[in-house]
Design an enzyme around this catalytic site. Sequence first.
Site, PDB file in Angstrom:
ATOM      1  N   GLY A 101      35.946  42.802  47.801  1.00  0.00           N
ATOM      2  CA  GLY A 101      37.272  42.203  47.619  1.00  0.00           C
ATOM      3  C   GLY A 101      37.872  41.798  48.952  1.00  0.00           C
ATOM      4  N   ASP A 327      41.837  54.450  49.418  1.00  0.00           N
ATOM      5  CA  ASP A 327      40.383  54.527  49.202  1.00  0.00           C
ATOM      6  C   ASP A 327      39.883  55.969  49.111  1.00  0.00           C
ATOM      7  OD1 ASP A 327      40.229  51.800  49.211  1.00  0.00           O
ATOM      8  OD2 ASP A 327      39.654  51.651  51.320  1.00  0.00           O
ATOM      9  N   ARG A 358      38.996  52.998  39.158  1.00  0.00           N
ATOM     10  CA  ARG A 358      38.849  54.359  39.705  1.00  0.00           C
ATOM     11  C   ARG A 358      39.803  55.346  39.034  1.00  0.00           C
ATOM     12  NH1 ARG A 358      38.151  52.627  46.075  1.00  0.00           N
ATOM     13  NH2 ARG A 358      36.002  51.930  45.823  1.00  0.00           N
TER      14      ARG A 358
HETATM   15  C1  S3P Z   1      41.185  46.934  52.705  1.00  0.00           C
HETATM   16  C2  S3P Z   1      42.391  47.181  52.117  1.00  0.00           C
HETATM   17  C3  S3P Z   1      42.590  48.094  51.006  1.00  0.00           C
HETATM   18  C4  S3P Z   1      41.350  48.930  50.692  1.00  0.00           C
HETATM   19  C5  S3P Z   1      40.074  48.177  50.844  1.00  0.00           C
HETATM   20  C6  S3P Z   1      39.949  47.581  52.235  1.00  0.00           C
HETATM   21  C7  S3P Z   1      41.126  46.011  53.838  1.00  0.00           C
HETATM   22  O1  S3P Z   1      42.976  47.343  49.895  1.00  0.00           O
HETATM   23  O2  S3P Z   1      41.430  49.460  49.381  1.00  0.00           O
HETATM   24  O3  S3P Z   1      38.975  49.030  50.611  1.00  0.00           O
HETATM   25  O4  S3P Z   1      40.145  46.048  54.603  1.00  0.00           O
HETATM   26  O5  S3P Z   1      42.074  45.226  54.004  1.00  0.00           O
HETATM   27  P1  S3P Z   1      44.480  46.818  49.726  1.00  0.00           P
HETATM   28  O6  S3P Z   1      44.418  45.350  49.786  1.00  0.00           O
HETATM   29  O7  S3P Z   1      44.881  47.362  48.396  1.00  0.00           O
HETATM   30  O8  S3P Z   1      45.322  47.353  50.857  1.00  0.00           O
END
Ligand code: S3P
Length: 448
Positions: A101, A327, A358
Amino acid sequence: MIKKNSIKNNLISFKSKGLKGVIEPAADKSISHRALLFSSLALGKSKISNLLNSEDVLNMVKALKVLGIKITKNKNIYTVIGSGLTGFKIPNKHIDCGNSGTLARILIGAIGGSEIFVTLTGDSSLRKRPMNRVIKPLKKMGINFNSSNGLLPLIVHGNSEIMPIKYNSPISSAQVKTSILLAGLNARGTSEIIEPHTSRDHSENLLKYFGANIKYKSKISGKNKVLITGGNNLKCCNIDVPGDISSAAFIIVAASIIPGSNINIKNVGINYFRKGILEALEMMGAKIKVKNKFINNFNEPIADISVKYSKLKGITLGSRYSSRLIDEYPILAMAAATASGKSIFKGLSELRHKESDRFNGIIDGLVSCGIKVEAKNDDIIIYGKLDQVNGGVTIDCKYDHRVAMSFLILGGVSKKPIKVVGCKSISTSYPKFNSEVNSLGMNIKNDI
Ligand code: S3P
């Protein structure tokens, strides 16, 4: 390069003796993604050492190569030849973001300022995750999209006339914030992003290091505001990626719950907006010491962490913690399951939108291990059973690396072994997980 799928899909974790030894965890995934992407937007040659060699990050390398960026690796150093804020080339194929993501969402913002069309897709998990959270603000900045229901696959139509925005984000998300900041680098004027609480601020720290015109305070409580003014070229940089506290968290919890453990973890990034896990475990009675702290050249605090076994007790964590250990809830839930008394974790709605759901994955898995768990709206309540986790089950982690690693750690203290299916996902963030935790004393084996 990692060997593709070098981790077997079915692993089984047996009760283990105390963990002993010294270890350096996998390199930070968030910083690795940003180091590669920001270097490709800079002018000239950046060098990155200790980049995380995991599937998610290697998919970022591949994506940037598809966009015409030259990236080479010599020993442990990656060299990225940046081609400026609007230097991406028209790709001759789509970009596959795999399971990540972060890759999809932050790349979309970076592409937005180049006059190109890019198709992005991902694996079956990523194709279910919401992209509207970045599409909505980026559209206001003049970037167009073709997507059905705000999901991947989608096409980004970049625009050289990006407009600055003031965006009040309904959620605290570092991915959303970063995507807007990267689009804002190309806007004529100043963009303002406000989030309910400060999410991890690696992008702010690194963008400042790269010479962006960025203003931020990263407030510990209350709303967070970040300003970025477009038009400044980024300058190339050298980046040494610290260890990932999210990967270290599995080892920290393992050592806290497995009797007789006494370990040292070296070179861990302890950014305030990532280290909620240390505070939560300390409140539960964990014996954790943070030593040799220093601040690196891009303003990230780094330290060594020592952990000894101790009997944990349940705690209540309010929703203001949730973005600081977003996380880490899966592994924190394992600690709560083995602690004495009740733990309440509040405000976990975002857990439903991660690599798997999750929120429900934690509950279903723990219940099958013999733990009483309740869900109340967005809160999870775990009734811990000190030394009494049954195990003897098979958990399908739904190809979610953090769920897989969490239940494997729980297997180290449960009465009967825990088998986890879907462990190939661990290669997305921590390809050496098994061998490293086994070298400390865990007892994780391949299963057919
Ligand atoms: C991340 C932000 C987090 C985290 C993801 C990595 C990042 O998500 O859960 O594993 O590297 O910007 P969010 O967008 O909810 O902050």
